[in-house]
Design a protein around this motif. Structure first.
Motif, PDB file in Angstrom:
ATOM      1  N   LYS A 277       0.836  -1.191   0.000  1.00 44.31           N
ATOM      2  CA  LYS A 277       0.000   0.000   0.000  1.00 44.31           C
ATOM      3  C   LYS A 277       0.879   1.253   0.000  1.00 44.31           C
ATOM      4  O   LYS A 277       1.864   1.332   0.731  1.00 44.31           O
ATOM      5  CB  LYS A 277      -0.884   0.012   1.248  1.00 44.31           C
ATOM      6  CG  LYS A 277      -1.915  -1.105   1.277  1.00 44.31           C
ATOM      7  CD  LYS A 277      -3.012  -0.866   0.275  1.00 44.31           C
ATOM      8  CE  LYS A 277      -4.125  -1.899   0.421  1.00 44.31           C
ATOM      9  NZ  LYS A 277      -5.208  -1.692  -0.531  1.00 44.31           N
ATOM     10  N   PRO A 278       0.544   2.253  -0.803  1.00 42.17           N
ATOM     11  CA  PRO A 278       1.342   3.482  -0.814  1.00 42.17           C
ATOM     12  C   PRO A 278       1.127   4.313   0.436  1.00 42.17           C
ATOM     13  O   PRO A 278       0.124   4.170   1.134  1.00 42.17           O
ATOM     14  CB  PRO A 278       0.830   4.212  -2.062  1.00 42.17           C
ATOM     15  CG  PRO A 278      -0.563   3.723  -2.235  1.00 42.17           C
ATOM     16  CD  PRO A 278      -0.551   2.292  -1.773  1.00 42.17           C
ATOM     17  N   LYS A 279       2.067   5.192   0.710  1.00 44.47           N
ATOM     18  CA  LYS A 279       1.963   6.133   1.817  1.00 44.47           C
ATOM     19  C   LYS A 279       1.789   7.530   1.231  1.00 44.47           C
ATOM     20  O   LYS A 279       2.234   7.805   0.113  1.00 44.47           O
ATOM     21  CB  LYS A 279       3.217   6.076   2.692  1.00 44.47           C
ATOM     22  CG  LYS A 279       3.497   4.702   3.303  1.00 44.47           C
ATOM     23  CD  LYS A 279       4.694   4.740   4.246  1.00 44.47           C
ATOM     24  CE  LYS A 279       5.981   5.018   3.510  1.00 44.47           C
ATOM     25  NZ  LYS A 279       7.175   4.965   4.406  1.00 44.47           N
ATOM     26  N   VAL A 280       1.169   8.400   2.013  1.00 42.26           N
ATOM     27  CA  VAL A 280       0.951   9.776   1.569  1.00 42.26           C
ATOM     28  C   VAL A 280       1.470  10.723   2.638  1.00 42.26           C
ATOM     29  O   VAL A 280       1.107  10.609   3.815  1.00 42.26           O
ATOM     30  CB  VAL A 280      -0.539  10.062   1.306  1.00 42.26           C
ATOM     31  CG1 VAL A 280      -0.742  11.537   0.952  1.00 42.26           C
ATOM     32  CG2 VAL A 280      -1.074   9.178   0.181  1.00 42.26           C
ATOM     33  N   HIS A 281       2.327  11.660   2.239  1.00 44.49           N
ATOM     34  CA  HIS A 281       2.742  12.772   3.085  1.00 44.49           C
ATOM     35  C   HIS A 281       2.169  14.043   2.475  1.00 44.49           C
ATOM     36  O   HIS A 281       2.485  14.367   1.319  1.00 44.49           O
ATOM     37  CB  HIS A 281       4.264  12.874   3.158  1.00 44.49           C
ATOM     38  CG  HIS A 281       4.908  11.787   3.968  1.00 44.49           C
ATOM     39  ND1 HIS A 281       6.260  11.787   4.280  1.00 44.49           N
ATOM     40  CD2 HIS A 281       4.399  10.677   4.553  1.00 44.49           C
ATOM     41  CE1 HIS A 281       6.550  10.718   4.999  1.00 44.49           C
ATOM     42  NE2 HIS A 281       5.431  10.020   5.166  1.00 44.49           N
ATOM     43  N   ALA A 282       1.324  14.728   3.206  1.00 44.96           N
ATOM     44  CA  ALA A 282       0.680  15.944   2.693  1.00 44.96           C
ATOM     45  C   ALA A 282       1.185  17.157   3.467  1.00 44.96           C
ATOM     46  O   ALA A 282       1.052  17.218   4.692  1.00 44.96           O
ATOM     47  CB  ALA A 282      -0.834  15.834   2.824  1.00 44.96           C
ATOM     48  N   ALA A 353      11.181  25.322   5.719  1.00 47.51           N
ATOM     49  CA  ALA A 353      10.101  24.338   5.867  1.00 47.51           C
ATOM     50  C   ALA A 353      10.545  22.969   5.351  1.00 47.51           C
ATOM     51  O   ALA A 353      10.247  21.934   5.970  1.00 47.51           O
ATOM     52  CB  ALA A 353       8.851  24.809   5.129  1.00 47.51           C
ATOM     53  N   LEU A 354      11.256  22.943   4.233  1.00 43.50           N
ATOM     54  CA  LEU A 354      11.737  21.674   3.689  1.00 43.50           C
ATOM     55  C   LEU A 354      12.820  21.060   4.586  1.00 43.50           C
ATOM     56  O   LEU A 354      12.877  19.835   4.751  1.00 43.50           O
ATOM     57  CB  LEU A 354      12.277  21.884   2.277  1.00 43.50           C
ATOM     58  CG  LEU A 354      11.219  22.125   1.192  1.00 43.50           C
ATOM     59  CD1 LEU A 354      11.873  22.477  -0.131  1.00 43.50           C
ATOM     60  CD2 LEU A 354      10.316  20.892   1.024  1.00 43.50           C
ATOM     61  N   GLY A 362      11.919  12.802   6.719  1.00 40.36           N
ATOM     62  CA  GLY A 362      12.716  12.435   5.557  1.00 40.36           C
ATOM     63  C   GLY A 362      13.159  10.987   5.557  1.00 40.36           C
ATOM     64  O   GLY A 362      13.210  10.338   4.505  1.00 40.36           O
ATOM     65  N   HIS A 363      13.445  10.438   6.740  1.00 33.55           N
ATOM     66  CA  HIS A 363      13.901   9.055   6.833  1.00 33.55           C
ATOM     67  C   HIS A 363      12.823   8.049   6.434  1.00 33.55           C
ATOM     68  O   HIS A 363      13.125   6.907   6.079  1.00 33.55           O
ATOM     69  CB  HIS A 363      14.363   8.752   8.266  1.00 33.55           C
ATOM     70  CG  HIS A 363      13.264   8.877   9.275  1.00 33.55           C
ATOM     71  ND1 HIS A 363      12.843  10.108   9.783  1.00 33.55           N
ATOM     72  CD2 HIS A 363      12.474   7.936   9.872  1.00 33.55           C
ATOM     73  CE1 HIS A 363      11.864   9.915  10.638  1.00 33.55           C
ATOM     74  NE2 HIS A 363      11.619   8.617  10.712  1.00 33.55           N
ATOM     75  N   SER A 364      11.538   8.457   6.521  1.00 39.62           N
ATOM     76  CA  SER A 364      10.437   7.534   6.216  1.00 39.62           C
ATOM     77  C   SER A 364       9.977   7.606   4.769  1.00 39.62           C
ATOM     78  O   SER A 364       9.092   6.865   4.347  1.00 39.62           O
ATOM     79  CB  SER A 364       9.244   7.812   7.140  1.00 39.62           C
ATOM     80  OG  SER A 364       8.703   9.100   6.886  1.00 39.62           O
ATOM     81  N   TRP A 389      14.271  19.039  -1.879  1.00 45.98           N
ATOM     82  CA  TRP A 389      13.116  18.567  -2.662  1.00 45.98           C
ATOM     83  C   TRP A 389      13.571  17.579  -3.738  1.00 45.98           C
ATOM     84  O   TRP A 389      12.871  16.620  -4.042  1.00 45.98           O
ATOM     85  CB  TRP A 389      12.405  19.765  -3.290  1.00 45.98           C
ATOM     86  CG  TRP A 389      11.093  19.437  -3.961  1.00 45.98           C
ATOM     87  CD1 TRP A 389      10.778  19.649  -5.265  1.00 45.98           C
ATOM     88  CD2 TRP A 389       9.935  18.846  -3.370  1.00 45.98           C
ATOM     89  NE1 TRP A 389       9.501  19.247  -5.528  1.00 45.98           N
ATOM     90  CE2 TRP A 389       8.950  18.739  -4.366  1.00 45.98           C
ATOM     91  CE3 TRP A 389       9.637  18.403  -2.084  1.00 45.98           C
ATOM     92  CZ2 TRP A 389       7.688  18.199  -4.151  1.00 45.98           C
ATOM     93  CZ3 TRP A 389       8.368  17.868  -1.843  1.00 45.98           C
ATOM     94  CH2 TRP A 389       7.420  17.758  -2.866  1.00 45.98           C
ATOM     95  N   ARG A 390      14.786  17.800  -4.275  1.00 46.61           N
ATOM     96  CA  ARG A 390      15.332  16.863  -5.253  1.00 46.61           C
ATOM     97  C   ARG A 390      15.575  15.500  -4.609  1.00 46.61           C
ATOM     98  O   ARG A 390      15.269  14.447  -5.195  1.00 46.61           O
ATOM     99  CB  ARG A 390      16.644  17.410  -5.825  1.00 46.61           C
ATOM    100  CG  ARG A 390      17.311  16.467  -6.831  1.00 46.61           C
ATOM    101  CD  ARG A 390      18.619  17.061  -7.327  1.00 46.61           C
ATOM    102  NE  ARG A 390      19.548  17.276  -6.206  1.00 46.61           N
ATOM    103  CZ  ARG A 390      20.665  17.991  -6.295  1.00 46.61           C
ATOM    104  NH1 ARG A 390      20.993  18.568  -7.437  1.00 46.61           N
ATOM    105  NH2 ARG A 390      21.453  18.146  -5.250  1.00 46.61           N
ATOM    106  N   THR A 391      16.062  15.482  -3.362  1.00 43.70           N
ATOM    107  CA  THR A 391      16.291  14.221  -2.649  1.00 43.70           C
ATOM    108  C   THR A 391      14.981  13.497  -2.387  1.00 43.70           C
ATOM    109  O   THR A 391      14.875  12.276  -2.563  1.00 43.70           O
ATOM    110  CB  THR A 391      17.011  14.492  -1.314  1.00 43.70           C
ATOM    111  OG1 THR A 391      18.251  15.151  -1.574  1.00 43.70           O
ATOM    112  CG2 THR A 391      17.261  13.200  -0.557  1.00 43.70           C
ATOM    113  N   VAL A 392      13.973  14.256  -1.990  1.00 47.14           N
ATOM    114  CA  VAL A 392      12.644  13.674  -1.757  1.00 47.14           C
ATOM    115  C   VAL A 392      12.110  13.081  -3.056  1.00 47.14           C
ATOM    116  O   VAL A 392      11.548  11.981  -3.076  1.00 47.14           O
ATOM    117  CB  VAL A 392      11.676  14.737  -1.202  1.00 47.14           C
ATOM    118  CG1 VAL A 392      10.250  14.198  -1.136  1.00 47.14           C
ATOM    119  CG2 VAL A 392      12.123  15.210   0.175  1.00 47.14           C
TER     120      VAL A 392
END
Length: 447
Positions: A277-282, A353-354, A362-364, A389-392
């Motif tokens: 199942k996918p995860k969502v970070h909003a 904020a990033l 970020g680790h998750s 943001w590029r790493t994400v």
């Protein structure tokens, strides 16, 4: 009577109570066994056979009282309330001699007004009303369909003849009483069949309306609409995938299941992998520049978190704060109010904020994670920290940037959306519920 019950079922569905064809058949049989003269038993039977919850049972009981008092007039069900109204029309004055068809109906000893109104109402489609203001117009249309023009001409002719002035007066009084009865009937029809149409029209308008132009009083309807969209997305997300007869053959299962056939592979089995199942970070910018849009996006995220697993919610201005637990334990109104009041102060700093988001979550972020940002990328000329943001982007399943501003305003003034754009799987304008529905539907479809 069966026709009346079918119309009653239609009214229930119109008010959001789901009734299947099988349940309707059972209700009809139950009412037939009880006997239609037993009003209270019929009401109890309909609540028992058509309602699936206590809330629906209460709604069914209320609609029953409304429907079988005035609404049933169109099916010629002579209930006490209706009988009293009809008797008052017939007995208020001495019976004059009338020439017009409607005049004769009003002055007859036992006027069958129920059937006459019902037939006229069918001609003007009273069940298709969508606005309260239509009641008077529809009432006049029914009166005309019953022959009012001929009656009005007769009354005018009688008034020209002094000897028949009393008869004209009697007919006019009865005509006005008939109009009152028709108006009451049409009003009940609006309550039964037309009231929710207003909500439907409002919902359709709200779906398309820009969130930046939304008024505060529209938030109640919008909450209902957004929860509806979120539930649809949850259903789409949890829908089972169809199994296809292709892929790698599972030799062990195939041989085992075909022992009874002498080892001949009549039944084949294919290897399958469990879909994670996918995860969502909003993440939502709650700064003053997009305060109105962010409130509605937070409402959407709150609803999404309540119906989907693996959703984490974050808000930011110049710092990022996770609000997942707050959204999980508090209703949407309070959660959003607390979020905006406590965390919306300060000028926006996307770079900081990033950095905060990366420290917190970020680790998750991994190959199953969709990371979504709602923000206008107006950074008050501070550092973008676009490399974060590029790493994400590289670690995640997808990155979505939803900008409430029209594209013509992107990269103007202090907007730095161009610095984040290369690391966005999706970069779109999002300023309506329709936009959210479309974007998230596509997201879950391909996840």
């Amino acid at each position: 009577m069966d026709k009346a019950l079918l119309s009653f079922v239609q009214s229930l569905r119109h008010h959001g109570i789901p009734v299947s064809a099988n349940e309707t058949i059972i209700a009809l049989k139950a009412c037939g066994l009880i006997g239609f003269e037993h009003r209270h038993q019929i009401k109890a039977a309909l609540c028992a056979t058509l309602a699936k919850s206590e809330t629906h049972a209460r709604q069914t009981a209320d609609l029953f009282e409304a429907f079988f008092t005035t609404g049933a007039i169109r099916d010629n069900i002579d209930l006490p309330t209706l009988r009293t109204q009809q008797t008052s029309i017939s007995n208020a004055f001495p019976v004059p001699i009338a020439q017009s068809e409607l005049g004769q109906l009003l002055t007859s000893a036992n006027p069958n007004l129920s059937l006459a109104i019902a037939n006229a109402a069918q001609q003007v489609n009273t069940q298709e009303m969508t606005l309260f203001l239509q009641i008077n117009r529809v009432s006049r249309q029914i009166l005309i369909a019953m022959g009012d023009r001929a009656l009005v001409r007769e009354i005018a002719q009688l008034r020209n003849e002094n000897s028949e002035c009393d008869t004209a007066h009697h007919l006019e009084e009865k005509r006005q009483q008939l109009l009152q009865l028709i108006t009451a009937f049409v009003g009940q029809q609006y309550q039964l069949f037309g009231k929710n149409s207003v909500s439907s029209l409002q919902f359709n308008r709200l779906q398309k309306q820009k969130l930046t132009t939304m008024e505060d009083h529209e938030q109640i309807l919008l909450r209902t609409l957004i929860l509806k969209v979120a539930k649809k997305l949850a259903s789409q997300h949890s829908r089972k995938k169809k199994m296809h007869r292709k892929g790698q053959l599972d030799v062990k299962k195939t041989i085992t299941s075909n022992i009874a056939y002498g080892g001949l592979p009549y039944k084949t089995h294919w290897k399958s992998t469990k879909k994670e199942k996918p995860k969502v970070h909003a993440l939502c910018d709650v700064s003053g520049s997009i305060a109105k849009t962010s409130k509605f996006f937070l409402l959407f995220v709150h609803a999404l978190q309540s119906v989907l697993p693996n959703v984490r919610s974050f808000v930011f201005t110049n710092h990022t704060t996770e609000v997942t637990n707050l959204f999980a334990t508090t209703n949407s109104t309070e959660a959003i109010a607390m979020t905006v009041d406590k965390l919306s102060h300060g000028s926006t700093d996307y770079g900081q904020a990033l950095l905060d988001y990366n420290d917190i979550a970020g680790h998750s972020v991994d190959h199953r994670t969709h990371v979504i940002i709602l923000g206008d990328a107006r950074n008050n000329y501070d550092s973008s920290n676009a490399e974060i943001w590029r790493t994400v982007y590289r670690k995640s399943l997808s990155t979505l940037w939803l900008n409430p501003e029209p594209r013509a305003q992107w990269n103007t003034g202090d907007s730095i959306i161009e610095q984040y754009a290369p690391y966005c799987s999706t970069l779109e304008t999002c300023n309506s519920v329709n936009d959210m529905d479309r974007i998230f539907s596509r997201l879950l479809k391909h996840s």
